[in-house]
Design a protein around this motif. Structure first.
Motif, PDB file in Angstrom:
ATOM      1  N   CYS A  60     -17.735 -31.125 -24.104  1.00 20.69           N
ATOM      2  CA  CYS A  60     -17.878 -29.833 -24.773  1.00 20.69           C
ATOM      3  C   CYS A  60     -19.159 -29.124 -24.306  1.00 20.69           C
ATOM      4  N   TYR A  61     -19.784 -28.375 -25.200  1.00 20.20           N
ATOM      5  CA  TYR A  61     -20.937 -27.569 -24.803  1.00 20.20           C
ATOM      6  C   TYR A  61     -22.203 -28.386 -24.592  1.00 20.20           C
ATOM      7  N   CYS A  72     -14.204 -24.300 -33.697  1.00 19.05           N
ATOM      8  CA  CYS A  72     -14.335 -25.757 -33.584  1.00 19.05           C
ATOM      9  C   CYS A  72     -14.350 -26.416 -34.972  1.00 19.05           C
ATOM     10  N   CYS A 130     -21.364 -33.429 -34.718  1.00 16.12           N
ATOM     11  CA  CYS A 130     -20.596 -33.598 -33.478  1.00 16.12           C
ATOM     12  C   CYS A 130     -21.478 -34.412 -32.535  1.00 16.12           C
ATOM     13  N   CYS A 159     -19.508 -22.409 -31.642  1.00 19.76           N
ATOM     14  CA  CYS A 159     -20.117 -23.739 -31.515  1.00 19.76           C
ATOM     15  C   CYS A 159     -21.384 -23.839 -32.379  1.00 19.76           C
ATOM     16  N   TRP A 180     -23.294 -26.348 -32.716  1.00 17.94           N
ATOM     17  CA  TRP A 180     -24.367 -27.044 -31.999  1.00 17.94           C
ATOM     18  C   TRP A 180     -25.189 -26.028 -31.194  1.00 17.94           C
TER      19      TRP A 180
HETATM   20  S1  SF4 Z   1     -20.089 -28.027 -32.397  1.00 17.57           S
HETATM   21 FE1  SF4 Z   1     -17.986 -28.131 -31.743  1.00 17.57          FE
HETATM   22  S2  SF4 Z   1     -17.833 -26.704 -30.038  1.00 17.57           S
HETATM   23 FE2  SF4 Z   1     -19.990 -27.184 -30.340  1.00 17.57          FE
HETATM   24  S3  SF4 Z   1     -20.460 -28.883 -28.971  1.00 17.57           S
HETATM   25 FE3  SF4 Z   1     -19.956 -29.723 -30.978  1.00 17.57          FE
HETATM   26  S4  SF4 Z   1     -17.779 -30.166 -30.847  1.00 17.57           S
HETATM   27 FE4  SF4 Z   1     -18.256 -28.742 -29.203  1.00 17.57          FE
END
Ligand code: SF4
Ligand code: SF4
Ligand code: SF4
Lengths: 402, 290
Positions: B17-18, B180, B198, B244, B246
């Motif tokens: 992911c990011y 997300c 996450c 997101c 994060w």
């Molecule tokens: S918050 Fe969601 S979109 Fe952002 S890095 Fe974590 S899993 Fe990925």
């Protein structure tokens, strides 16, 4: 009926507020002071202050307000009078050279403990800038009340006498200026006599607020209400309401708030800008390390790289309902219940500015009851005055007729 | 309400992911922790996504076999089942990736590498059913880069060939937000048995947990992860945006506040998909910001 209202803020509060934290030092160690990291080391250099001014004046798009207030705070700002004098000269010169719209619309503002107000350098500065100045001296009330908290560093000696001797000079220069009083738990028994004492010193406007921190004890609200009701009686019975102002008693508080029309944030953090000795920018001074008990500072940029707009976004999108817990969203007396974004951040269970602290809840409710009492009594007085006037008219009419 | 659990079998599992790839050599999840994680998922009716860097050992696979799950990660762990989701990076040699026309694939790219996207889509032709492109540093998107990004979307769109590519096809197919929802719909359990919003939150600060398998879930200020508590996002209809949290926290220090770049990226994507009703802004902050 003549009732004095508080002074409106300069330019209706729409001016950009830029705060220079010129020093973290102070002669006093006030017991309620939120500045937990005061010290003698962090003094702003002229170069840092100049870099901040250059950045701010150089970006008219970002700083597009029509007016500006340059605020100087500490610690005690007048400890740095040499720096302030030089910096204010630089600001004026640059505003002129840049043909900046603020040239005709700026103010220098100070909140001082008043101890060195009489000193020559401070007085020379006042004389030089008197048309663009607002200076507030903070004094907490009677000597007993003031000296309870406002003691000299490294001793328990109160500062009352050293402040009060400068009040006449200050009032002769700024007759309409008010003073700010901060109430914490141990101050409650002194409220009435303190406000009356400040009136007796010639100060006509008193802005009081309870600290936002979690300091309140069991029973404080009842005592607070008693004090305010007793104060209301004095203000009304002695006619102070006509030409004196005390911010405890304000018309429009203590009612539910409209979720749509009245959803704005209370606090101006993010609309203002603070800069410290290291050249770091903060959304308000309360987010600088020396103001915080338990959280990391929120630095939104610095004088070299400018402001990181992403860091400002949360401050500029905060609204009342998003940060308020359920009890506040449904509160019957929400109007006028204030918060401080910095204290919210400091008190939150996680580092966020989106959680409103409600430590002040019972004190606001007590204030609302006393405020209702005050206005109900004034209304009755007004009705009685009307009745008297009518009666007199009747008498006069009868006199004419007879 | 929680819908699925991300189980990190090892702390070196590459990012899907990011958040950035972690360093190698991280701790592995002990079998007894995995047992508890699987039991937690079973008792909370959660789907399971498994992250790992290497093919797991037999007893780990046996334990996972007790619940429906998919693997997300490098080809070495995601090639056998059609449900598993390989994670590719735009710098990889994509022509050697075997692929499968029925598979979902994640392709990670930074903003600077986006011009390679059309070429990457060509190289992956016939190798996926759906391609999820993650622009890992999309907070760097600026108004000056928009024209280039629009052109990349046009080129990529022409190569989609009837297949789903999130940047091209998602928004037009959505009738409600599809964010997300980390912290609300899913949580991550790390090898230490603690919950995180996450994997990105775990890598950033392992102390920033929100409960554990032994003590249960406790997400402080959970409401801040919800759309209702996000003043900018709740006004926004770029529903394909991952929002997101994060990246939000990294850039704005608040999980409920997106960076300008994230919004600009998502609005270019939105406006590409909804050509007939473009937004007059690229950042909904302009609608509500003070
Ligand atoms: S918050 Fe969601 S979109 Fe952002 S890095 Fe974590 S899993 Fe990925
Ligand atoms: S803190 Fe208390 S008085 Fe203030 S709005 Fe909330 S519930 Fe009402
Ligand atoms: S585009 Fe911006 S405002 Fe809209 S959902 Fe995404 S992050 Fe939120």
């Amino acid at each position: 009926m003549q009732i004095r209202e508080g002074n409106a803020s300069w330019r209706g509060g729409m001016a950009k507020n830029i705060t220079f934290i010129v020093t973290k030092d102070c002669q006093l160690a006030c017991k309620y002071c939120y500045l937990v990291g005061k010290n003698m080391k962090e003094r702003m250099s002229f170069e840092t202050a100049k870099a901040a001014v250059d950045y701010i004046l150089g970006d008219r798009k970002q700083f597009a307000e029509e007016s500006v207030v340059f605020d100087f705070i500490g610690g005690e700002p007048f400890l740095e009078i040499d720096l302030i004098d030089r910096l204010c000269d630089y600001i004026k010169q640059q505003l002129f050279l840049l043909d900046h719209p603020w040239f005709n619309s700026y103010r220098f503002s100070f909140s001082t403990n008043g101890i060195n107000y009489h000193e020559k350098k401070v007085q020379d500065f006042i004389e030089k800038n008197k048309n663009h100045l607002s200076i507030g001296i903070t004094i907490d009330g009677t000597s007993a009340k003031h000296d309870l908290n406002r003691v000299y560093k490294n001793s328990d000696r109160g500062s009352y006498d050293d402040v009060v001797r400068n009040i006449p000079l200050w009032l002769s220069q700024f007759p309409d200026m008010g003073t700010k009083v901060t109430i914490s738990s141990p101050d409650i028994p002194y409220i009435k006599e303190s406000v009356l004492h400040l009136y007796s010193l010639g100060i006509k406007e008193i802005n009081v607020n309870c600290v936002f921190e979690e300091v309140w004890q069991e029973g404080d609200d009842a005592l607070f209400e008693q004090q305010l009701v007793a104060l209301a009686d004095e203000i009304i019975d002695r006619g102070f309401y006509r030409d004196h102002y005390c911010s405890f008693f304000t018309g429009d508080i203590g009612r539910p708030m409209d979720p749509e029309r009245e959803n704005q944030n209370w606090c101006g953090a993010g609309m203002m800008l603070s800069v410290d000795a290291a050249g770091n920018f903060y959304p308000c001074t309360r987010f600088a390390a020396f103001s915080l008990r338990s959280k990391k500072p929120i630095i939104i940029g610095n004088v070299r790289e400018g402001i990181d707009q992403d860091k400002l976004r949360p401050f500029l999108t905060l609204d009342r309902l998003t940060q308020s817990p359920e009890e506040c969203r449904n509160c019957e007396v929400a109007a006028g219940c204030a918060w401080c974004q910095g204290e919210n951040y400091d008190a939150a269970p996680k580092p966020t500015i989106f959680r409103r602290s409600t430590a002040i809840c019972k004190m606001h409710k007590a204030r609302v009851r006393a405020n209702n009492y005050y206005w109900t009594r004034l209304e009755r007085l007004e009705t009685k005055e009307e009745i008297e006037k009518l009666k007199n008219r009747e008498v006069a009419c009868c006199d004419i007729l007879s | 309400m929680l819908r699925y659990l991300i189980i990190m079998l090892d702390a070196s599992a590459p990012s899907f992911c990011y958040y950035p790839d972690p360093s190698s050599g991280g701790r592995k999840m002990p079998l007894e922790v995995l047992r508890k994680a699987v039991y937690f998922a079973q008792t909370h009716a959660l789907g399971v996504n498994v992250l790992c860097s290497d093919p797991p050992e037999k007893e780990i696979l046996q334990e996972l076999d007790r619940i429906n799950h998919i693997f997300i990660g490098p080809s070495s762990v995601t090639s056998d089942s059609v449900w598993n989701v390989p994670v590719l990076n735009i710098g990889d040699n994509l022509s050697v990736f075997p692929g499968n026309p029925d598979k979902n694939i994640i392709l990670r790219s930074d903003v600077a590498s986006l011009p390679k996207l059309p070429e990457a889509v060509s190289a992956l032709k016939g190798k996926f059913l759906r391609l999820n492109v993650i622009i890992t540093d999309e907070w760097k998107m600026t108004p000056e880069l928009v024209t280039v990004f629009q052109r990349i979307l046009e080129q990529t769109g022409r190569l989609a060939d009837g297949r789903q590519i999130n940047l091209i096809t998602d928004r037009a197919m959505l009738s409600k937000p599809s964010h997300c929802e980390a912290g609300v719909k899913h949580l991550t359990v790390a090898p230490d048995g603690r919950f995180y919003i996450c994997p990105g939150f775990f890598h950033e600060n392992p102390e920033d947990s929100c409960g554990s398998l032994d003590e249960g879930v406790s997400v402080p200020l959970e409401e801040l992860y919800r759309l209702e508590c996000a003043p900018i996002c709740r006004e926004c209809d770029a529903w394909q945006c991952k929002r997101c949290v994060w990246m939000n926290r990294k850039r704005t220090l608040e999980v409920n506040t997106p960076s300008r770049g994230q919004c600009i990226t998502s609005h270019v994507v939105r406006n590409y998909a909804l050509k007939d009703s473009p937004t007059p802004y690229l950042d909904p902050f302009e609608l509500i910001g003070r």
